[in-house]
Scaffold this active site. Structure first.
Site, PDB file in Angstrom:
ATOM      1  N   HIS A  64      43.273   6.751 -18.347  1.00  0.00           N
ATOM      2  CA  HIS A  64      43.308   6.340 -17.280  1.00  0.00           C
ATOM      3  C   HIS A  64      44.697   5.208 -17.328  1.00  0.00           C
ATOM      4  O   HIS A  64      45.377   5.183 -16.408  1.00  0.00           O
ATOM      5  CB  HIS A  64      42.236   5.206 -17.470  1.00  0.00           C
ATOM      6  CG  HIS A  64      41.995   4.192 -16.094  1.00  0.00           C
ATOM      7  ND1 HIS A  64      40.867   4.659 -14.956  1.00  0.00           N
ATOM      8  CD2 HIS A  64      42.731   3.279 -15.938  1.00  0.00           C
ATOM      9  CE1 HIS A  64      41.173   3.648 -14.292  1.00  0.00           C
ATOM     10  NE2 HIS A  64      41.994   3.271 -14.514  1.00  0.00           N
ATOM     11  N   GLU A  65      44.965   4.429 -18.198  1.00  0.00           N
ATOM     12  CA  GLU A  65      46.021   4.313 -18.160  1.00  0.00           C
ATOM     13  C   GLU A  65      47.058   4.548 -18.497  1.00  0.00           C
ATOM     14  O   GLU A  65      47.781   3.674 -17.771  1.00  0.00           O
ATOM     15  CB  GLU A  65      45.638   2.755 -19.882  1.00  0.00           C
ATOM     16  CG  GLU A  65      44.440   2.233 -19.733  1.00  0.00           C
ATOM     17  CD  GLU A  65      43.922   0.396 -18.515  1.00  0.00           C
ATOM     18  OE1 GLU A  65      45.162   0.683 -17.901  1.00  0.00           O
ATOM     19  OE2 GLU A  65      43.291   0.314 -18.397  1.00  0.00           O
ATOM     20  N   HIS A 121      52.591   6.411 -13.193  1.00  0.00           N
ATOM     21  CA  HIS A 121      52.819   5.640 -11.595  1.00  0.00           C
ATOM     22  C   HIS A 121      53.515   4.945 -11.546  1.00  0.00           C
ATOM     23  O   HIS A 121      54.878   4.635 -10.136  1.00  0.00           O
ATOM     24  CB  HIS A 121      51.404   5.752 -10.684  1.00  0.00           C
ATOM     25  CG  HIS A 121      51.224   4.714  -9.658  1.00  0.00           C
ATOM     26  ND1 HIS A 121      50.031   4.553  -8.560  1.00  0.00           N
ATOM     27  CD2 HIS A 121      52.466   5.448  -8.140  1.00  0.00           C
ATOM     28  CE1 HIS A 121      50.263   4.451  -7.928  1.00  0.00           C
ATOM     29  NE2 HIS A 121      51.753   5.066  -7.496  1.00  0.00           N
ATOM     30  N   HIS A 148      48.207   4.956 -14.697  1.00  0.00           N
ATOM     31  CA  HIS A 148      49.003   3.707 -14.098  1.00  0.00           C
ATOM     32  C   HIS A 148      49.830   3.983 -14.789  1.00  0.00           C
ATOM     33  O   HIS A 148      51.037   3.820 -13.648  1.00  0.00           O
ATOM     34  CB  HIS A 148      47.998   2.682 -14.719  1.00  0.00           C
ATOM     35  CG  HIS A 148      46.845   2.386 -14.018  1.00  0.00           C
ATOM     36  ND1 HIS A 148      46.877   1.730 -12.959  1.00  0.00           N
ATOM     37  CD2 HIS A 148      45.512   1.810 -14.700  1.00  0.00           C
ATOM     38  CE1 HIS A 148      45.688   1.139 -12.420  1.00  0.00           C
ATOM     39  NE2 HIS A 148      44.725   1.461 -14.010  1.00  0.00           N
TER      40      HIS A 148
END
Length: 596
Positions: free
Chosen positions: A387-388, A394, A391
């Site tokens: 998940h992190e 991105h 980020h």
């Protein structure tokens, strides 16, 4: 359970490399002094923004000042979060926060000055070649014109910044530094200290007494501070109402969504669409009760593993390789950057004394992202890594393509990339699962992702909407009010199969996202958009990957809903949320068939 490390005991290979941002404290201090000088430079432009050239120079200086201030803040904040009890970095973060407020104050004249120009000149600036990279900024200014105040009023609001940070700062210090939890019994019968990092671990225990003990100890601790915590959250609500009224918005919710051009109807539609699907959550609670084989399903049973015979212990190094393999559908370039991040000083891996709980990704333009974890050797932590790093990639790809001003994507978009990575990881794990027990374990885990990321975050969003509505009508927000609203929502969302323990009424007090108001609904919309993207990527391959990478590289160069639309996901309709719910329904069907 092992003792928590001191910061100095964490091996270097598992610490992030903040030296990539500032080599040492002296370098930070030099940049701080440089920002102080730039504050004077930008102040001399006040009243002189009369033509395109002056505006261009001002925007360039604003970018330099903003970026350098942001770099100082990111470094100080991350150092503080390594050990929130360290007074040296408490002071450094305070210094960085005050500088940020000072910088905002120094730049507060820019928008009012430009908006004083005649309407025709403002329209002409949108087509000025020298300002083409600032076109979205100028468009935003024209949109915001009804909500921009006079220069003295803007300067006053900027100076109030330090005061407005108080509720979040006080909550953070209470929650991370001052709050002490009691000893609780672990699965071996030993008494160990309850911490934020260990709490979910206890709730995931197969021993129901361990779960119940940790649950009751956690909320009893918060309950002792219920008046203070209610006052702190109430102050945050009052702060947001003040800013909304000062800027002539209809509500704090409208104010929070306005900059990114998201209609309030999108927020309301999420809640109403999820209400349509609450029977699915109730069905899942029935299934959870059956799988746990309990007479009553309690709130402390929500994280309990449903497949007793299967346990996934995943060391960090294994988690890294598994996550890296799962993102292969996104192509070689994405994979190479991802691998660089895993071993390149981006990640702070393990819990240590005083470290901020949870996980996040932060960074400043011009350097790689930084990821804070509190890794445990379990499936949940592997998904958190995935998940992190979503980020992080991105941010990395956005920074690589966009200039500083257009690189920062909005919070509305922030959860899409992170959740898509999780969807690809789950798809990979399910495809490779040969053991029926492992497959059932993964299906349960994925179903819980829907519960926590869509249903739970929407419940949080509804809680926020209700307490702000109450405050806007002039009603009180005592701890009794907050507890009653929160408890009733839990009853509504979890349905008749759940015995809703009274302790849960204090959960609102430990949710840090309530100090980033109207933020949590974006987890649910982001999850829905990611579900749609993942389906397209796995079904279509290269064309969908190209659209998705285009989304990642777009940063904040357009309004969020438009960026998503171009990439093939329309969040202005309820359809992506309904699509996510259809996936959840399919998961439930598979689980029910495997247990019938």
């Amino acid at each position: 359970m092992e003792a928590v490390w001191k910061r100095s005991e964490v091996p270097a290979g598992y610490r992030w490399r903040l030296e990539d941002l500032f080599a040492d404290q002296a370098a930070w201090d030099r940049q701080y002094d440089e920002v102080k000088r730039l504050l004077g430079d930008i102040g001399r432009l006040e009243g002189k923004l009369k033509d395109a050239e002056a505006i261009r120079q001002c925007f360039e200086l604003e970018d330099e000042l903003s970026l350098r201030t942001e770099q100082l803040y990111v470094y100080a904040s991350n150092r503080h979060n390594e050990n929130t009890a360290d007074p040296v970095f408490q002071a450094l973060l305070d210094k960085a926060k005050k500088l940020a407020v000072e910088a905002n104050g120094a730049m507060s004249f820019i928008t009012p000055d430009i908006l004083e120009l005649p309407e025709e000149q403002l329209e002409a600036l949108l087509n000025e070649p020298s300002l083409i990279r600032y076109r979205k900024t100028l468009t935003d200014m024209l949109r915001q014109k009804p909500h921009i105040l006079s220069k003295p009023e803007e300067a006053l609001l900027a100076r109030v910044g330090n005061v407005s940070q108080a509720p979040g700062t006080i909550f953070g210090m209470l929650n991370n530094a001052d709050m002490k939890f009691p000893l609780v019994q672990n699965e071996d019968g030993a008494k160990v200290e309850l911490t934020h990092g260990r709490y979910i671990q206890f709730l995931e225990s197969r021993d129901r007494d361990v779960r119940k003990g940790a649950f009751e100890a956690m909320y009893a601790t918060y309950g002792k501070l219920r008046n203070t915590l209610a006052a702190t959250l109430g102050a945050n609500v009052t702060k947001n109402q003040f800013y909304a009224k000062a800027r002539k918005y209809g509500s704090a919710l409208e104010a929070s969504l306005y900059d990114d051009k998201i209609p309030v109807s999108v927020y309301d539609s999420l809640i109403s669409t999820i209400h349509e699907s609450l029977p699915l959550l109730h069905r899942y609670m029935n299934l959870r009760k059956k799988l746990l084989n309990v007479d009553e399903l309690h709130m402390y049973d929500l994280f309990a593993p449903l497949v007793d015979e299967y346990k996934m212990d995943i060391a960090y190094e294994e988690a890294k390789q598994t996550v890296l393999a799962s993102i292969r559908p996104l192509g070689d370039e994405y994979g190479a950057i991802f691998a660089q991040g895993l071993d390149g000083g981006w990640i702070d891996v393990y819990e240590n004394e005083g470290k901020r709980n949870g996980a996040y990704c932060s960074g400043a333009y011009g350097t790689h992202p930084f990821v804070l974890l509190n890794h445990k050797d379990n499936l949940s932590s592997m998904f958190t890594l995935s998940h992190e790093m979503g980020h992080a990639l991105h941010s990395y790809l956005s920074d690589a393509v966009q200039d500083y001003r257009n690189a920062q994507y909005t919070i509305f978009l922030a959860e899409v990339a992170s959740t898509l990575n999780e969807a690809l990881l789950m798809d990979d794990l399910l495809r490779r699962a040969t053991d029926p027990q492992q497959k059932m374990y993964l299906l349960c885990y994925y179903a819980d992702k829907f519960r926590t990321t869509v249903f739970r975050q929407t419940m949080f969003a509804e809680f926020e909407r209700l307490i702000y509505s109450k405050a806007e009508q002039g009603e009180s927000l005592t701890h009794e009010d907050l507890c009653r609203i929160y408890y009733d929502l839990n009853v509504q969302y979890h349905g008749p199969a759940m015995t809703v323990d009274r302790d849960i009424e204090m959960e609102w007090a430990r949710i840090p996202h309530f100090y980033r108001s109207f933020y949590v609904f974006k987890y649910a919309t982001g999850f829905s958009a990611a579900t749609s993207f993942a389906k397209q990527i796995l079904d279509e391959g290269a064309p969908a990957v190209e659209r998705y990478l285009g989304f990642l590289q777009s940063g904040g160069s357009d309004y969020s809903i438009e960026i998503l639309k171009r990439a093939g996901v329309d969040m202005s309709s309820p359809e992506p949320i309904r699509q996510a719910m259809s996936v959840f329904e399919d998961l439930l069907g598979q689980m029910e068939r495997m247990t019938s």
